[in-house]
Design a protein around this motif. Sequence first.
Motif, PDB file in Angstrom:
ATOM      1  N   ASP A 155       0.828  -1.212   0.000  1.00 10.29           N
ATOM      2  CA  ASP A 155       0.000   0.000   0.000  1.00 10.29           C
ATOM      3  C   ASP A 155       0.859   1.256   0.000  1.00 10.29           C
ATOM      4  OD1 ASP A 155      -2.327  -1.523   0.006  1.00 10.29           O
ATOM      5  OD2 ASP A 155      -2.528  -1.455   2.191  1.00 10.29           O
ATOM      6  N   ARG A 156       1.977   1.245   0.736  1.00  6.32           N
ATOM      7  CA  ARG A 156       2.865   2.415   0.770  1.00  6.32           C
ATOM      8  C   ARG A 156       3.437   2.703  -0.610  1.00  6.32           C
ATOM      9  NH1 ARG A 156       4.852   0.031   5.539  1.00  6.32           N
ATOM     10  NH2 ARG A 156       3.799   0.985   7.295  1.00  6.32           N
ATOM     11  N   ILE A 157       3.902   1.663  -1.294  1.00  8.50           N
ATOM     12  CA  ILE A 157       4.470   1.861  -2.628  1.00  8.50           C
ATOM     13  C   ILE A 157       3.385   2.320  -3.597  1.00  8.50           C
ATOM     14  CG2 ILE A 157       5.530   0.710  -4.625  1.00  8.50           C
ATOM     15  CD1 ILE A 157       7.189  -0.942  -2.652  1.00  8.50           C
ATOM     16  N   GLU A 158       2.205   1.707  -3.540  1.00 10.51           N
ATOM     17  CA  GLU A 158       1.121   2.118  -4.436  1.00 10.51           C
ATOM     18  C   GLU A 158       0.763   3.585  -4.215  1.00 10.51           C
ATOM     19  OE1 GLU A 158      -1.965  -0.822  -3.828  1.00 10.51           O
ATOM     20  OE2 GLU A 158      -1.123  -2.095  -5.403  1.00 10.51           O
ATOM     21  N   GLU A 159       0.694   4.015  -2.955  1.00 21.48           N
ATOM     22  CA  GLU A 159       0.394   5.418  -2.656  1.00 21.48           C
ATOM     23  C   GLU A 159       1.501   6.337  -3.181  1.00 21.48           C
ATOM     24  OE1 GLU A 159      -0.063   8.230   1.268  1.00 21.48           O
ATOM     25  OE2 GLU A 159      -0.880   6.198   1.375  1.00 21.48           O
ATOM     26  N   PHE A 160       2.754   5.952  -2.966  1.00 17.52           N
ATOM     27  CA  PHE A 160       3.888   6.727  -3.458  1.00 17.52           C
ATOM     28  C   PHE A 160       3.831   6.872  -4.983  1.00 17.52           C
ATOM     29  CE2 PHE A 160       8.140   6.726  -5.312  1.00 17.52           C
ATOM     30  CZ  PHE A 160       8.676   7.891  -4.761  1.00 17.52           C
ATOM     31  N   LEU A 161       3.577   5.766  -5.683  1.00 17.45           N
ATOM     32  CA  LEU A 161       3.532   5.805  -7.146  1.00 17.45           C
ATOM     33  C   LEU A 161       2.332   6.608  -7.646  1.00 17.45           C
ATOM     34  CD1 LEU A 161       4.666   2.174  -8.024  1.00 17.45           C
ATOM     35  CD2 LEU A 161       6.034   4.285  -8.060  1.00 17.45           C
ATOM     36  N   THR A 162       1.202   6.529  -6.947  1.00 12.37           N
ATOM     37  CA  THR A 162       0.031   7.328  -7.320  1.00 12.37           C
ATOM     38  C   THR A 162       0.354   8.812  -7.196  1.00 12.37           C
ATOM     39  OG1 THR A 162      -1.516   5.582  -6.698  1.00 12.37           O
ATOM     40  CG2 THR A 162      -2.385   7.832  -6.746  1.00 12.37           C
TER      41      THR A 162
END
Length: 109
Positions: A29-36
């Motif tokens: 979730d952290r990586i997905e949020e960062f990439l978003t």
Amino acid sequence: MAEVVVEIHVPLVPVAGLDRGDHLHPWIDRIEEFLTEAEEDGTVEVAEDGEEFGDVYVFSIAGAAEPELLATASRAVSLDDVPGGAYAMVTDDEAPEWGLGRRVDLPLG
């Protein structure tokens, strides 16, 4: 003409010390949020939704030159609780499947 894609491969290692019932891989979730956020500010484009692929979880980014994509991938795997051993595959949007291309260990520098 093919577009450069960087796949971010992160080992599917559970985070130690989690409470019972917690998500085993909160770093996804952290990586997905960062990439978003990176996509919203125009740094990169999220090429595909993240997905399990064997013993790794793969995120795909595009929409920038290779150095910028690799820098973004390196920052993504430097977030809290992301397991070591992450790497990138530099490929293109015409590759028939994940995991094809040139391997680059992350984080860089």
